[in-house]
Design a protein around this motif. Sequence first.
Motif, PDB file in Angstrom:
ATOM      1  N   ASN A 335       0.840  -1.179   0.000  1.00  0.00           N
ATOM      2  CA  ASN A 335       0.000   0.000   0.000  1.00  0.00           C
ATOM      3  C   ASN A 335       0.886   1.244   0.000  1.00  0.00           C
ATOM      4  N   PRO A 336       1.163   1.809  -1.189  1.00  0.00           N
ATOM      5  CA  PRO A 336       2.048   2.974  -1.253  1.00  0.00           C
ATOM      6  C   PRO A 336       1.451   4.218  -0.625  1.00  0.00           C
ATOM      7  N   ASP A 337       0.125   4.308  -0.547  1.00  0.00           N
ATOM      8  CA  ASP A 337      -0.501   5.486   0.048  1.00  0.00           C
ATOM      9  C   ASP A 337      -0.163   5.624   1.530  1.00  0.00           C
ATOM     10  N   TYR A 338       0.094   4.496   2.194  1.00  0.00           N
ATOM     11  CA  TYR A 338       0.394   4.514   3.627  1.00  0.00           C
ATOM     12  C   TYR A 338       1.772   3.947   3.943  1.00  0.00           C
ATOM     13  N   GLY A 339       2.547   3.599   2.914  1.00  0.00           N
ATOM     14  CA  GLY A 339       3.905   3.108   3.144  1.00  0.00           C
ATOM     15  C   GLY A 339       3.955   1.814   3.901  1.00  0.00           C
TER      16      GLY A 339
END
Length: 455
Positions: A335-339
């Motif tokens: 999940n790149p939005d939340y690392g």
Amino acid sequence: MTQSWGMKRNLAAALLPALCLLTPVPAQTPQDEPIVVSADHPRLFLRPARLRLLKRERERSSMRWQQFETLMAGNAPMPEPGFARALYYAISGNADAAKGAIAWALGPTGTDLRQLALVYDWCLPAMTETQQRELAARMQKRMSETAADDAIPAVRSRVLSAVALFDEVPQTPQKELERTVRQWWNGKIVPALNQGQDVIPRDDAYALLELFHAVRDTTNLDLREAAAGFFKDFPIEHLMSYYPAAWPGPENDYYIGAERKPGDPDLKLAAFSRVADLAMVAFDVNAPQTQVLQGWLMHDKFLLRSLLGSPYEFLWANPYQPGLSYYHVPLVYYNPDYGRLYARSSWEDTATWFGYFGGVMQLFSDGQLAVINSKQVAPVSLGEALVCFGETATKFQVKLEEEDAVFIVGLEPKRTYRIEVDDEEMYEAATDRGGILQLDDVPRGKPVGLRLGKL
């Protein structure tokens, strides 16, 4: 958006599109539209369909009912006596259980606002008018005393009380619901989620689900809709963040959710992690994400049998709800939005597992959990993902198979890097907010050198 790998291609084609059904929509309540509770008692969790299900479980003398009834009939010292006795009364009609729940709520130990709300809502038919007034006053006092606490469990407890008291106490409940939905949720939590901030701790998942159920069941508002991008993957992330090996407890086995500090697990947190999963399924029974979670939950050795867990297991579990096999879920969740990154080598209890969340790197292997020192560890292969550590290294030698994914973790967040791959054109890519870099174009089937450089 979240990206995952690890399934066979035909399964990926069948399941992954379904896992993207929820799409962002605007917040659903105009500022000038009042929030009104329109449901009859019992309002909290025991809506007509679930109440019918639980009463049928009693009639059928199901395993979960037998377990719960044995504890209640034997006067077991329940850790949450108000909740347990009120639930037993709501399903069985046992007058002594109602008297016990009401006596607890009006006694010196009746200070837990959440349990007070459940006793009020579920035991209302068994109360005298005097008891009803006294309990309502106690709940209002506790709501006032905790008004400044914006943590999820405290907000949840006030919402449950506001819903329970909505008709009986003018103005105060509606003001609390308006403040929660407009100021706290839409004004504080949703903007933070949409900016990728970690404002919902894993351990608060069940409290959040109780809040969701209470609001939607009585006002028809689905609070997830204002942050659909986050909640679309919420069940899958919860599933992927469990360590692989089961932990044997005194009454039942547990899967342990990822915690920042390793050590012996807190079995109370482990129990509530399972309860959160059960409540997620109950909240959205038709979503593919929760159907996968249902497939994960229906193993008898994990059925909660403790004094704490048994009432929750009875309340939320639905053994008749069909589920999808979690073996269909990709073995890599990113999940790149939340690392955040979770990867495992298989769905067996013997799997190797890697987790990167909130700046913490962990590796579970050979039944042991370790916090990773990224300056000393070599790349970790999980079969369908290779994780490299870029805090000190800028050069890597890798060999990938056809479906492998490559992640470099420990880099500077939101930083653009120059990437050189042997025999490929140089390109640029940016890390996410957690400092994770995903490499897409790495040749398969041969040793390949990778080099990173900051821009």
